[in-house]
Design a protein around this motif. Structure first.
Motif, PDB file in Angstrom:
ATOM      1  N   MET B 125       0.811  -1.220   0.000  1.00  0.00           N
ATOM      2  CA  MET B 125       0.000   0.000   0.000  1.00  0.00           C
ATOM      3  C   MET B 125       0.846   1.272   0.000  1.00  0.00           C
ATOM      4  O   MET B 125       0.606   2.149  -0.829  1.00  0.00           O
ATOM      5  CB  MET B 125      -0.893  -0.014   1.202  1.00  0.00           C
ATOM      6  CG  MET B 125      -1.816   1.136   1.190  1.00  0.00           C
ATOM      7  SD  MET B 125      -3.329   0.540   1.595  1.00  0.00           S
ATOM      8  CE  MET B 125      -2.698  -0.713   2.614  1.00  0.00           C
ATOM      9  N   PRO B 126       1.844   1.398   0.907  1.00  0.00           N
ATOM     10  CA  PRO B 126       2.663   2.606   0.832  1.00  0.00           C
ATOM     11  C   PRO B 126       3.405   2.739  -0.499  1.00  0.00           C
ATOM     12  O   PRO B 126       3.564   3.855  -0.991  1.00  0.00           O
ATOM     13  CB  PRO B 126       3.647   2.463   1.992  1.00  0.00           C
ATOM     14  CG  PRO B 126       3.368   1.192   2.654  1.00  0.00           C
ATOM     15  CD  PRO B 126       2.159   0.588   2.084  1.00  0.00           C
ATOM     16  N   LEU B 127       3.812   1.617  -1.072  1.00  0.00           N
ATOM     17  CA  LEU B 127       4.475   1.698  -2.373  1.00  0.00           C
ATOM     18  C   LEU B 127       3.516   2.279  -3.404  1.00  0.00           C
ATOM     19  O   LEU B 127       3.896   3.096  -4.242  1.00  0.00           O
ATOM     20  CB  LEU B 127       4.969   0.312  -2.819  1.00  0.00           C
ATOM     21  CG  LEU B 127       5.726   0.290  -4.143  1.00  0.00           C
ATOM     22  CD1 LEU B 127       6.996   1.121  -4.053  1.00  0.00           C
ATOM     23  CD2 LEU B 127       6.085  -1.132  -4.559  1.00  0.00           C
ATOM     24  N   TYR B 128       2.263   1.858  -3.293  1.00  0.00           N
ATOM     25  CA  TYR B 128       1.258   2.414  -4.206  1.00  0.00           C
ATOM     26  C   TYR B 128       1.149   3.928  -4.023  1.00  0.00           C
ATOM     27  O   TYR B 128       1.075   4.683  -5.000  1.00  0.00           O
ATOM     28  CB  TYR B 128      -0.097   1.756  -3.972  1.00  0.00           C
ATOM     29  CG  TYR B 128      -1.182   2.334  -4.828  1.00  0.00           C
ATOM     30  CD1 TYR B 128      -1.344   1.928  -6.146  1.00  0.00           C
ATOM     31  CD2 TYR B 128      -2.027   3.331  -4.333  1.00  0.00           C
ATOM     32  CE1 TYR B 128      -2.321   2.484  -6.947  1.00  0.00           C
ATOM     33  CE2 TYR B 128      -2.999   3.888  -5.121  1.00  0.00           C
ATOM     34  CZ  TYR B 128      -3.152   3.461  -6.424  1.00  0.00           C
ATOM     35  OH  TYR B 128      -4.116   4.025  -7.215  1.00  0.00           O
ATOM     36  N   LEU B 129       1.171   4.375  -2.745  1.00  0.00           N
ATOM     37  CA  LEU B 129       1.061   5.817  -2.485  1.00  0.00           C
ATOM     38  C   LEU B 129       2.281   6.573  -3.024  1.00  0.00           C
ATOM     39  O   LEU B 129       2.142   7.678  -3.552  1.00  0.00           O
ATOM     40  CB  LEU B 129       0.882   6.066  -0.985  1.00  0.00           C
ATOM     41  CG  LEU B 129      -0.484   5.640  -0.449  1.00  0.00           C
ATOM     42  CD1 LEU B 129      -0.524   5.747   1.061  1.00  0.00           C
ATOM     43  CD2 LEU B 129      -1.597   6.473  -1.070  1.00  0.00           C
ATOM     44  N   VAL B 130       3.474   5.958  -2.900  1.00  0.00           N
ATOM     45  CA  VAL B 130       4.684   6.582  -3.452  1.00  0.00           C
ATOM     46  C   VAL B 130       4.552   6.740  -4.968  1.00  0.00           C
ATOM     47  O   VAL B 130       4.772   7.817  -5.527  1.00  0.00           O
ATOM     48  CB  VAL B 130       5.942   5.745  -3.103  1.00  0.00           C
ATOM     49  CG1 VAL B 130       7.159   6.235  -3.879  1.00  0.00           C
ATOM     50  CG2 VAL B 130       6.226   5.798  -1.599  1.00  0.00           C
ATOM     51  N   VAL B 131       4.151   5.637  -5.597  1.00  0.00           N
ATOM     52  CA  VAL B 131       4.016   5.649  -7.055  1.00  0.00           C
ATOM     53  C   VAL B 131       2.936   6.641  -7.495  1.00  0.00           C
ATOM     54  O   VAL B 131       3.074   7.363  -8.481  1.00  0.00           O
ATOM     55  CB  VAL B 131       3.708   4.214  -7.537  1.00  0.00           C
ATOM     56  CG1 VAL B 131       3.183   4.209  -8.948  1.00  0.00           C
ATOM     57  CG2 VAL B 131       4.971   3.363  -7.440  1.00  0.00           C
ATOM     58  N   ASN B 132       1.889   6.701  -6.699  1.00  0.00           N
ATOM     59  CA  ASN B 132       0.799   7.623  -6.984  1.00  0.00           C
ATOM     60  C   ASN B 132       1.262   9.076  -6.843  1.00  0.00           C
ATOM     61  O   ASN B 132       0.929   9.934  -7.666  1.00  0.00           O
ATOM     62  CB  ASN B 132      -0.357   7.330  -6.014  1.00  0.00           C
ATOM     63  CG  ASN B 132      -1.625   8.038  -6.418  1.00  0.00           C
ATOM     64  OD1 ASN B 132      -1.875   8.211  -7.611  1.00  0.00           O
ATOM     65  ND2 ASN B 132      -2.402   8.472  -5.440  1.00  0.00           N
ATOM     66  N   ALA B 133       2.064   9.333  -5.807  1.00  0.00           N
ATOM     67  CA  ALA B 133       2.565  10.694  -5.582  1.00  0.00           C
ATOM     68  C   ALA B 133       3.479  11.130  -6.731  1.00  0.00           C
ATOM     69  O   ALA B 133       3.587  12.310  -7.043  1.00  0.00           O
ATOM     70  CB  ALA B 133       3.312  10.759  -4.258  1.00  0.00           C
ATOM     71  N   LEU B 134       4.143  10.167  -7.353  1.00  0.00           N
ATOM     72  CA  LEU B 134       5.006  10.473  -8.495  1.00  0.00           C
ATOM     73  C   LEU B 134       4.200  10.595  -9.800  1.00  0.00           C
ATOM     74  O   LEU B 134       4.787  10.806 -10.860  1.00  0.00           O
ATOM     75  CB  LEU B 134       6.075   9.376  -8.654  1.00  0.00           C
ATOM     76  CG  LEU B 134       7.125   9.255  -7.545  1.00  0.00           C
ATOM     77  CD1 LEU B 134       7.899   7.945  -7.664  1.00  0.00           C
ATOM     78  CD2 LEU B 134       8.088  10.437  -7.610  1.00  0.00           C
ATOM     79  N   HIS B 135       2.878  10.419  -9.701  1.00  0.00           N
ATOM     80  CA  HIS B 135       1.979  10.408 -10.875  1.00  0.00           C
ATOM     81  C   HIS B 135       2.373   9.325 -11.879  1.00  0.00           C
ATOM     82  O   HIS B 135       2.355   9.542 -13.082  1.00  0.00           O
ATOM     83  CB  HIS B 135       1.963  11.780 -11.567  1.00  0.00           C
ATOM     84  CG  HIS B 135       1.500  12.860 -10.662  1.00  0.00           C
ATOM     85  ND1 HIS B 135       0.189  12.985 -10.260  1.00  0.00           N
ATOM     86  CD2 HIS B 135       2.177  13.839 -10.026  1.00  0.00           C
ATOM     87  CE1 HIS B 135       0.078  14.001  -9.429  1.00  0.00           C
ATOM     88  NE2 HIS B 135       1.274  14.538  -9.257  1.00  0.00           N
ATOM     89  N   TRP B 136       2.741   8.190 -11.353  1.00  0.00           N
ATOM     90  CA  TRP B 136       3.169   7.091 -12.218  1.00  0.00           C
ATOM     91  C   TRP B 136       2.081   6.054 -12.460  1.00  0.00           C
ATOM     92  O   TRP B 136       2.306   5.099 -13.201  1.00  0.00           O
ATOM     93  CB  TRP B 136       4.379   6.372 -11.598  1.00  0.00           C
ATOM     94  CG  TRP B 136       5.656   7.094 -11.819  1.00  0.00           C
ATOM     95  CD1 TRP B 136       5.859   8.261 -12.501  1.00  0.00           C
ATOM     96  CD2 TRP B 136       6.953   6.678 -11.341  1.00  0.00           C
ATOM     97  NE1 TRP B 136       7.189   8.599 -12.470  1.00  0.00           N
ATOM     98  CE2 TRP B 136       7.880   7.652 -11.778  1.00  0.00           C
ATOM     99  CE3 TRP B 136       7.407   5.588 -10.607  1.00  0.00           C
ATOM    100  CZ2 TRP B 136       9.241   7.554 -11.496  1.00  0.00           C
ATOM    101  CZ3 TRP B 136       8.751   5.496 -10.327  1.00  0.00           C
ATOM    102  CH2 TRP B 136       9.659   6.474 -10.766  1.00  0.00           C
TER     103      TRP B 136
END
Lengths: 305, 276
Positions: B125-136
């Motif tokens: 889940m946090p990895l998803y949030l990181v990737v999401n924050a990068l707009h990836w």
């Protein structure tokens, strides 16, 4: 004179230092790409998971996060679904690990010889390992089909009536277990095989001169020599087992009646379907602790040769 | 005489077990080549494992309903990029940890070994949030970048490079070749086996990617082959023959790669087991 020697030494030392500094610089530049990637995509998410475990927020609104202390953990330990998932995960693990390892050891013994076709047999045992779990899961849904499945047709042949398999809460998990053992035993077989081939032939020769039979050799030479390999196999199998996700996700979606809901599936559903990011993180932390516990028990069990 | 008896027994047991392991896959391939009604007609007899009415209709129809070739290309593309860039990043890191002396290298190695324990499921889940924050989300970056660096690969490379004699590297550096050149022109050519091993282990792992692509691919355009067959499986009308065709189609490339690099794959699995 003295100063000349000192000057020479100093010069030597400074070349040495320069070399040292250069090596340090090169070393850092070589590890930088990997280290940066690991920090961003492994260490940071891991720390976030721990931190999020103490918060409550919706996955889609990470800006509206608030600190709730140990609330998630308190909730967790009163949540029936968490206990059910934990129980299912443990049940799967406790059955799969010994059964799969035993099957793997048996297969390794079957192909550790000079049979002409042994490579063909090895490939047969190994082929499900290479096939992806998605393919296997979809294939076995068809095989387990209660009305038109291959397995029920085979059971008919032996006079056994149709079984519901995945559609019954008492059979679904066992069906997943059977399939998982079938899929992964070849992997552990390869590790056992390497272990078997590492045992010195002299031991067998000496013992057969002393009149030991094959069974005694298995009991007193093969199994003790495989101690470390066995510990390793049990550990990786256990870690793989507690991660059970793809099979129930594709085959049963955790049902019937939550009988195949596992911890990994619960994390996924709480986080992404119900969007309880904080709560899912708390489960992730528990999940991580379980894996750490398993890994450390292996370290304790390993004997130095 | 006793030897022949053991041999026969071993053959019998091996044949029975091989059949158990191979029949489901055999049924998959054979059914993919049969007309739909024939699959069910043959179900209760041994004919279910014999390709008697061969047709490619299932493949043709399945390919008309979903873009299998696109899924295949997507998987081949992003998995290759992960593996190939991973070889570069992880090998050079493993080399530095094995052969270069610099402050903190031992601490780094210890961290990398410790990080091998972190299960992907617990950082999902946090990895998803990181990737999401990068707009990836829904870009190739999300599928590729987080998986390039790999602790296990770094460790494998480091173990292998430790065994390369220092004299070879020193003679290269006396000849005036820089560290990157030494690595590229001397170390890499000596290390074919470990590159092949890391490549195939990584490739087979990511070929099976399922959980992560569900999260970060929202449309059809980036869907990998595992997601492709899973969505096809739930897409009515459901025909077994077509499903088996897509499953077979998904399995062929990875089996081919496995047979090609079999030796290295097995070495990879077993060296991990022996060294612990």
């Amino acid at each position: 004179m003295q100063t000349a020697i000192n000057a020479h030494k100093r010069e030597q030392l400074s070349t040495f230092n320069r070399q040292r500094r250069r090596e340090t610089l090169v070393g850092y530049s070589f590890v930088t790409p990997a280290v940066l990637l690991l920090i961003f995509f492994l260490v940071l998410p891991f720390l976030l998971a721990v931190a999020f475990g103490f918060t409550k927020f919706n996955l889609l609104r990470p800006d509206k996060i608030h600190f709730t202390g140990l609330d998630n953990y308190k909730l967790l330990f009163t949540d029936g679904l968490f206990y059910k998932s934990l129980w299912n995960t443990l049940y799967f693990t406790v059955i799969v690990v010994p059964v799969q390892s035993a099957v793997a050891l048996m297969l390794a013994l079957l192909v550790n010889n000079s049979l002409k076709l042994r490579n063909l047999f090895r490939i047969a045992y190994f082929s499900p390992v290479v096939t992806s779990m998605t393919v296997i899961a979809i294939l076995w849904i068809s095989l387990y089909n209660p009305n038109e499945g291959l397995i029920n047709s085979a059971l008919h042949f032996f006079g056994i009536s149709n079984q519901p398999f995945l559609r019954s809460s008492s059979q679904a998990m066992n069906s997943i277990i059977f399939m998982s053992v079938w899929q992964a035993a070849g992997y552990q077989m390869m590790i056992f095989l390497a272990g078997l081939q590492g045992i010195s032939k002299d031991l067998y020769e000496a013992s057969s001169i002393d009149g030991a039979n094959k069974l005694q050799q298995l009991r007193y030479i093969t199994i003790p020599s495989l101690y470390n390999v066995t510990v390793f196999v049990l550990t990786i199998t256990t870690i793989q087992a507690v991660k059970l996700f793809v099979q129930p996700y594709i085959m049963t979606n955790g049902g019937p009646e939550n009988s195949t809901r596992t911890l990994a599936l619960l994390i996924y559903q709480q986080g992404f379907q119900f969007r309880n990011a904080g709560y899912a993180s708390a489960i992730s932390v528990i999940f991580f602790l379980i894996v750490v516990l398993i890994s450390f028990s292996m370290k304790k069990l390993l004997r130095d040769k | 005489m006793r030897n022949t008896r053991t041999k026969v027994l071993l053959y019998v047991l091996n044949i029975i077990m091989s059949l158990l392991f191979i029949i489901p896959l055999l049924w998959m391939v054979v059914s993919s080549l049969k007309p739909e009604n024939q699959i069910f007609a043959d179900l209760s007899s041994l004919k279910s494992l014999l390709p008697l009415h061969i047709t490619l209709d299932n493949y043709r129809m399945a390919f008309e309903r979903i873009p299998m070739m696109k899924y295949l290309f997507n998987s081949l593309f992003y998995v290759s990029v992960i593996c190939i860039s991973g070889l570069g990043v992880n090998s050079i890191c493993g080399y530095a940890l094995a052969k270069l002396r610099f402050r903190g290298s031992e601490f780094m190695l210890a961290c990398i070994i410790a990080l091998m324990i972190v299960p992907f499921e617990s950082i999902l889940m946090p990895l998803y949030l990181v990737v999401n924050a990068l707009h990836w989300v829904n870009t190739w970056f999300a599928l590729i970048v987080p998986f390039i660096a790999n602790c296990f690969s770094i460790f494998m490379f480091r173990q292998f490079f430790m065994d390369i004699p220092n004299e070879i590297l020193e003679s290269a550096s006396i000849d005036g070749s820089g560290p990157l050149k030494t690595f590229a022109s001397i170390v890499v050519p000596l290390s074919g086996p470990v590159f092949a091993t890391v490549f195939i282990l990584d490739f087979i792992t990511h070929w099976g990617d399922f959980m992560w692509p569900i999260l970060v691919t929202t449309g059809e355009s980036l869907r990998n082959i595992q997601l492709g067959i899973q969505t096809f499986f739930t897409l009515p009308p459901i025909f077994y023959g077509q499903i088996m065709a897509t499953l077979t189609f998904t399995t062929v490339p990875i089996i081919a790669l496995f047979l090609l690099l079999q030796k290295y794959y097995v070495q990879g699995i077993t060296s991990a087991g022996i060294k612990g």
